[in-house]
Design an enzyme around this catalytic site. Sequence first.
Site, PDB file in Angstrom:
ATOM      1  N   ARG A 175       0.821  -1.229   0.000  1.00  0.00           N
ATOM      2  CA  ARG A 175       0.000   0.000   0.000  1.00  0.00           C
ATOM      3  C   ARG A 175       0.855   1.279   0.000  1.00  0.00           C
ATOM      4  O   ARG A 175       0.411   2.340   0.438  1.00  0.00           O
ATOM      5  CB  ARG A 175      -0.973   0.029   1.178  1.00  0.00           C
ATOM      6  N   LYS A 210       4.551  11.642 -11.129  1.00  0.00           N
ATOM      7  CA  LYS A 210       3.691  10.846 -12.016  1.00  0.00           C
ATOM      8  C   LYS A 210       4.376   9.510 -12.276  1.00  0.00           C
ATOM      9  O   LYS A 210       5.548   9.477 -12.678  1.00  0.00           O
ATOM     10  CB  LYS A 210       3.474  11.566 -13.349  1.00  0.00           C
ATOM     11  N   GLU A 250      12.708  17.535 -24.429  1.00  0.00           N
ATOM     12  CA  GLU A 250      11.967  17.961 -23.230  1.00  0.00           C
ATOM     13  C   GLU A 250      12.591  19.224 -22.618  1.00  0.00           C
ATOM     14  O   GLU A 250      11.903  20.033 -22.002  1.00  0.00           O
ATOM     15  CB  GLU A 250      11.902  16.840 -22.186  1.00  0.00           C
ATOM     16  N   LYS A 287      10.121  22.669 -13.936  1.00  0.00           N
ATOM     17  CA  LYS A 287       9.216  21.556 -13.633  1.00  0.00           C
ATOM     18  C   LYS A 287       8.761  21.636 -12.172  1.00  0.00           C
ATOM     19  O   LYS A 287       7.580  21.456 -11.860  1.00  0.00           O
ATOM     20  CB  LYS A 287       9.921  20.219 -13.910  1.00  0.00           C
ATOM     21  N   GLU A 327      -2.486  18.134 -11.714  1.00  0.00           N
ATOM     22  CA  GLU A 327      -3.007  18.577 -13.005  1.00  0.00           C
ATOM     23  C   GLU A 327      -4.481  18.954 -12.897  1.00  0.00           C
ATOM     24  O   GLU A 327      -5.313  18.527 -13.682  1.00  0.00           O
ATOM     25  CB  GLU A 327      -2.814  17.453 -14.035  1.00  0.00           C
ATOM     26  N   ARG A 342      -0.183  22.412 -14.830  1.00  0.00           N
ATOM     27  CA  ARG A 342       0.667  21.256 -15.103  1.00  0.00           C
ATOM     28  C   ARG A 342       0.420  20.698 -16.502  1.00  0.00           C
ATOM     29  O   ARG A 342       1.299  20.102 -17.115  1.00  0.00           O
ATOM     30  CB  ARG A 342       0.455  20.163 -14.035  1.00  0.00           C
ATOM     31  N   ASN A 384       2.334  19.126 -21.170  1.00  0.00           N
ATOM     32  CA  ASN A 384       1.938  18.210 -22.242  1.00  0.00           C
ATOM     33  C   ASN A 384       2.064  18.859 -23.627  1.00  0.00           C
ATOM     34  O   ASN A 384       1.538  18.306 -24.597  1.00  0.00           O
ATOM     35  CB  ASN A 384       0.493  17.743 -22.031  1.00  0.00           C
ATOM     36  N   HIS A 435       2.417  16.655 -26.563  1.00  0.00           N
ATOM     37  CA  HIS A 435       2.281  15.268 -26.112  1.00  0.00           C
ATOM     38  C   HIS A 435       1.077  14.531 -26.685  1.00  0.00           C
ATOM     39  O   HIS A 435       1.133  13.313 -26.835  1.00  0.00           O
ATOM     40  CB  HIS A 435       2.272  15.205 -24.581  1.00  0.00           C
ATOM     41  N   HIS A 494       2.123  11.321 -28.282  1.00  0.00           N
ATOM     42  CA  HIS A 494       1.709  10.008 -27.769  1.00  0.00           C
ATOM     43  C   HIS A 494       1.022   9.191 -28.853  1.00  0.00           C
ATOM     44  O   HIS A 494       1.185   7.971 -28.917  1.00  0.00           O
ATOM     45  CB  HIS A 494       0.775  10.175 -26.565  1.00  0.00           C
ATOM     46  N   HIS A 546      10.437   8.437 -27.344  1.00  0.00           N
ATOM     47  CA  HIS A 546       9.467   9.352 -26.748  1.00  0.00           C
ATOM     48  C   HIS A 546       9.808  10.814 -27.075  1.00  0.00           C
ATOM     49  O   HIS A 546       8.968  11.573 -27.574  1.00  0.00           O
ATOM     50  CB  HIS A 546       9.425   9.131 -25.236  1.00  0.00           C
TER      51      HIS A 546
END
Length: 384
Positions: free
Chosen positions: A135, A157, A199, A241, A251, A256, A260, A263, A267, A281
């Site tokens: 957990r 993330k 990036e 960042k 987000e 935030r 993207n 992206h 993606h 990527h």
Amino acid sequence: MMRDGATALASGQSETTIEVTLPGRSYPIVIGEGLIASAGRRIATALPGARCAVVSDENVAALYLPPLKASLELHGIFLGKAVVAPGEASKSFPVLATLCETLLELSVERGDCVIAFGGGVVGDLAGFAASILRRGVRVVQMPTSLLAQVDSSVGGKTGIDTRQGKNLIGSFHQPSLVVADTSLLSTLSPREFRAGYAEVVKYGLLGDAPFFAWLEQNWTEVFSAAGGGRRRAVETSVRAKAAIVEADEREETGRRALLNLGHTFGHALEAFAGYSDRLLHGEAIAIGMRLAFAFSVELGLCPAGDAARVERYLAAVGLPVKIAAIPGSQPTPGELLRLMAQDKKVKGSRLALVLVRGIGAAFVEHDVPLPRLTEFITRECATR
Ligand SMILES: NC(=O)c1ccc[n+]([C@@H]2O[C@H](COP(=O)([O-])OP(=O)(O)OC[C@H]3O[C@@H](n4cnc5c(N)ncnc54)[C@H](O)[C@@H]3O)[C@@H](O)[C@H]2O)c1
């Protein structure tokens, strides 16, 4: 003085610490050269009593696991290692399941920690494993690729991919500490370094026009590691960042989401290319950022000169800028639009996209006109 401290002094390198301040979850990001040797001391100090299991990939483990293990052993906190195959394919349910069982076999307890030692793939996978193991156990991010140092190791993330899309299963799990040893970047392949650099450029394009202008003048220094250019690029990116994560950790306010930029296009291209070496990527993000600028021009939002400058610059550093740059088969407009719609930036039937009013001026458009996007993508797919 501990041996690791002596090593740091002998190398004559300073280090920089950037704090991410979040309620109850603040953590430092330490950036510098030769930091592996001091990792054991840093972790023993930051997480007293925690033992560590190191998660890495085969490439990074072969190069750098021995000195990290030695540093952890010096402080009696090394529990063992779990090494996965390199590449995006490791961000999967089967690899996650095996990894979690390996961590349990290493007897990682609630008070212990997982060290994510590798690029963004290892960071996302190990971070997610840490967030669900017993957990939730703590994670220390030790990013080894440029992309991971400037982006994925900061902000919490974590996640894996499924055949429905990228990063669709995951969690927010902030690290307890980030240690970015910039000397490790010297063994990255030029292609991986360049992909990570996309990036870095992103931070300039989304909100910091002077940084973009600085990169235009100094990118060869960043690539060659001569002088302080590389370190400055990493630090500026991490500060950007960290500030965005502090302002909008989950987000929720839209800030935030600016990260993207490129992206949703990117993606979709990555998914089309099968998350393979055909398109890394960062390369997908470079094409995606160019598309975001071009589409913004088409909507009358952005000066054409800014989009042309961005395209010229990305191409000059050797990044792909056109869909046609993907080797092998090409996507149809329909395929790309379907993949874009699967990206998690879709709310109801509305597609949200990060668009720009110029260099350094990104914003989230929540209601993208779909007919215009279809026209645009159809034309881009036909451009050679
Ligand atoms: N969590 C986030 O906020 C976030 C943000 C951006 C990207 N990402 C994710 O990051 C991933 C991409 O990360 P990446 O580009 O680092 O890919 P990666 O982890 O696959 O690393 C790229 C390659 O470089 C090798 N490598 C890493 N460090 C090295 C070193 N120092 N020397 C030699 N080789 C080294 C790796 O073994 C791998 O082959 C994607 O899955 C992307 O979704 C996550």
